[in-house]
Design an enzyme around this catalytic site. Structure first.
Site, PDB file in Angstrom:
ATOM      1  N   TYR A 201      40.344  82.283  49.018  1.00  0.00           N
ATOM      2  CA  TYR A 201      40.223  83.524  49.795  1.00  0.00           C
ATOM      3  C   TYR A 201      38.827  84.094  49.614  1.00  0.00           C
ATOM      4  O   TYR A 201      38.330  84.145  48.489  1.00  0.00           O
ATOM      5  CB  TYR A 201      41.251  84.558  49.321  1.00  0.00           C
ATOM      6  CG  TYR A 201      42.367  84.736  50.323  1.00  0.00           C
ATOM      7  CD1 TYR A 201      42.089  85.188  51.608  1.00  0.00           C
ATOM      8  CD2 TYR A 201      43.678  84.444  50.002  1.00  0.00           C
ATOM      9  CE1 TYR A 201      43.097  85.341  52.545  1.00  0.00           C
ATOM     10  CE2 TYR A 201      44.690  84.585  50.925  1.00  0.00           C
ATOM     11  CZ  TYR A 201      44.399  85.043  52.198  1.00  0.00           C
ATOM     12  OH  TYR A 201      45.388  85.181  53.128  1.00  0.00           O
TER      13      TYR A 201
ATOM     14  N   LYS B 172      33.441  71.493  70.508  1.00  0.00           N
ATOM     15  CA  LYS B 172      33.314  70.798  71.811  1.00  0.00           C
ATOM     16  C   LYS B 172      32.069  69.913  71.758  1.00  0.00           C
ATOM     17  O   LYS B 172      32.014  69.009  70.928  1.00  0.00           O
ATOM     18  CB  LYS B 172      33.295  71.831  72.938  1.00  0.00           C
ATOM     19  CG  LYS B 172      34.607  72.647  73.017  1.00  0.00           C
ATOM     20  CD  LYS B 172      34.651  73.531  74.238  1.00  0.00           C
ATOM     21  CE  LYS B 172      35.990  74.224  74.401  1.00  0.00           C
ATOM     22  NZ  LYS B 172      36.115  75.471  73.622  1.00  0.00           N
TER      23      LYS B 172
ATOM     24  N   ARG C  33      37.236  72.494  64.578  1.00  0.00           N
ATOM     25  CA  ARG C  33      37.741  73.535  65.473  1.00  0.00           C
ATOM     26  C   ARG C  33      37.351  74.889  64.895  1.00  0.00           C
ATOM     27  O   ARG C  33      37.577  75.155  63.720  1.00  0.00           O
ATOM     28  CB  ARG C  33      39.260  73.470  65.575  1.00  0.00           C
ATOM     29  CG  ARG C  33      39.817  72.134  65.953  1.00  0.00           C
ATOM     30  CD  ARG C  33      41.228  72.255  66.441  1.00  0.00           C
ATOM     31  NE  ARG C  33      41.198  72.771  67.795  1.00  0.00           N
ATOM     32  CZ  ARG C  33      40.879  72.049  68.871  1.00  0.00           C
ATOM     33  NH1 ARG C  33      40.563  70.763  68.755  1.00  0.00           N
ATOM     34  NH2 ARG C  33      40.862  72.586  70.061  1.00  0.00           N
TER      35      ARG C  33
HETATM   36  N1  DSN Z   1      40.860  75.213  76.035  1.00  0.00           N
HETATM   37  C1  DSN Z   1      39.441  75.016  76.143  1.00  0.00           C
HETATM   38  C2  DSN Z   1      39.085  74.133  77.267  1.00  0.00           C
HETATM   39  O1  DSN Z   1      39.763  73.131  77.419  1.00  0.00           O
HETATM   40  O2  DSN Z   1      38.124  74.375  77.971  1.00  0.00           O
HETATM   41  C3  DSN Z   1      38.713  76.276  76.214  1.00  0.00           C
HETATM   42  O3  DSN Z   1      39.142  77.117  75.199  1.00  0.00           O
END
Ligand code: DSN
Length: 414
Positions: free
Chosen positions: A54, A228, A234
């Site tokens: 924590y 991404k 994440r």
């Molecule tokens: N869920 C994501 C996407 O697929 O673009 C965005 O948060």
């Protein structure tokens, strides 16, 4: 003596599901635009003992003891991400893009304030003011849209901003393929006295790798996810100009979050370190080349490309117009072919979000595997075959076999 055992020894059901997912990822093509595959170093960080800790607060100012190592890793993550994007201030604690956006709103808005955000069916994200979300109940979102040619008309946007007098103007998208004019967007915000914010979640890695221009010098606040194109764990992050730093930090903790997930912060530090390496630039540029190659092949096969063309890592295709197949069927048939994409609403889609008119395809994950333009042409061919199959299991199974052979030549984890 503790009684710890490995996952394999202690929980067969969980272990089998994990093995199944590993096999699915290795043997199939991941073309969901928001997904990627992280490095073994990022996986190691995520599976580390930092999950035990924590650490509410920020480096040097925490509410719990035992912070000598959490302070090191959070400072590392902050310093690296500031260098990566040339940012004045960074907060690396947001648990997701949604909580990063929520914290950014909380930092600068009062209930009832007006925000301009992009319409969901025109490419915006749920968290940009879709009526089903909590922020849309707290703030007054007004949505702007794209033009028939796929671009944003900045004169129309300016007129809307003058009429609505927003406190915040929000740029960014989750299903849009064109480059935004950051200079013009932020000039409009300045003209109407609005704070400017960009959600760069989808393209953060391409910006870090200098394959796309950066919004960071222009916008007051920039949010992103880290998983991404940035190819990290994440999670979310917020960058901002110094005058917003205190309000942002307070909004993240204690405003909308409790204790940060320090295993995730460690994994972010590792991913930011990877993105600072020269090879990440090559990766980011290859994403763009691959998206263009995929698009060119679809165009030659006669597909209707939504928003005119792609200028980033994804394409949207009108499958109803192109092949008379709904987005839902396309997704199901491609799943059976070992190809993972998502059904997607298109601008002013007459069909609902559960069975929309199109699909979204992205190349970050297959580019991580080392695939290039030749493989993109092959992939477009398989998608076309699947959409022409009428959903026949045999035809889809044949594609799946070919996909598996290609995937074997591009292993994810060697
Ligand atoms: N869920 C994501 C996407 O697929 O673009 C965005 O948060």
């Amino acid at each position: 003596m503790n009684t710890y055992r490995s996952l394999k020894e202690s929980d067969k059901a969980a272990y089998d599901a994990l093995r199944g997912e590993m096999k699915r990822e290795e043997q199939g093509l991941e073309l969901i635009a928001s997904e990627n595959t992280v490095s073994p170093a990022v996986l190691d960080a995520l599976g580390s003992v930092f999950t035990n800790k924590y650490s509410e607060g920020y480096p040097g100012n925490r509410y719990y003891g035992g912070q000598q190592y959490t302070d090191i890793i959070e400072t590392l993550a902050i310093d690296r991400v500031k260098t990566l994007f040339g940012a004045e201030h960074a907060n690396v604690q947001p648990l997701s893009g949604a909580s990063a956006n929520l914290a950014a709103y909380a930092a600068v808005l009062a209930p009832g304030d007006t925000v301009l955000g992009m319409d969901l069916s025109h490419g915006g994200h749920l968290t940009h003011g879709h009526p089903v979300t909590l922020p849309a109940k707290v703030y007054r979102f007004v949505r702007y849209q794209t033009e028939a040619d796929g671009t944003i008309d900045y004169d129309t946007l300016e007129a809307l901003a003058i009429a609505e007098k927003p406190k915040l103007m929000l740029a960014g998208f989750s299903s849009y393929t064109r480059q935004l004019d950051y200079e013009r967007f932020t000039a409009i915000a300045k003209k109407v006295g609005a704070i400017s914010m960009m959600d760069m979640a989808h393209i953060a890695g391409m910006i870090a790798g200098e394959a796309l221009p950066s919004p960071v010098p222009y916008f007051d606040i920039v949010t992103a996810t880290t998983h991404k194109t940035l190819r990290g764990p994440r999670g979310g992050l917020i960058l901002c100009k110094e005058p917003f730093a205190k309000a942002i930090d307070k909004a993240v903790f204690p405003g909308v979050q409790g204790g940060p997930h320090m295993h995730m912060v460690l994994a972010k530090a590792v991913a930011f370190g990877e993105a600072l390496r020269p090879e990440f630039k090559i990766y980011a540029h290859q994403i763009l080349e691959n998206a263009k190659a995929l698009e060119a092949e679809f165009v030659s096969l006669g597909y209707a490309i939504v928003f005119g063309k792609t200028e980033n890592h994804m394409l949207l295709i009108d499958t109803v117009k192109s092949r008379g197949v709904s987005g839902k069927d396309a997704q199901a048939w491609l799943d059976l072919s070992g190809i993972s994409i998502n059904k997607n609403v298109l601008p002013d889609d007459p069909r609902g979000p559960l069975d929309p008119s199109g699909i979204r395809i992205g190349v970050p994950a297959v580019t991580t595997r080392g695939m290039k333009e030749g493989e993109m042409r092959q992939i477009a061919g398989w998608i076309d075959r699947a959409l022409r199959s009428g959903g026949k299991k045999r035809a889809l199974g044949a594609i799946r076999k070919e996909v598996k052979t290609l995937c074997k030549a591009f292993p994810i984890y060697r």
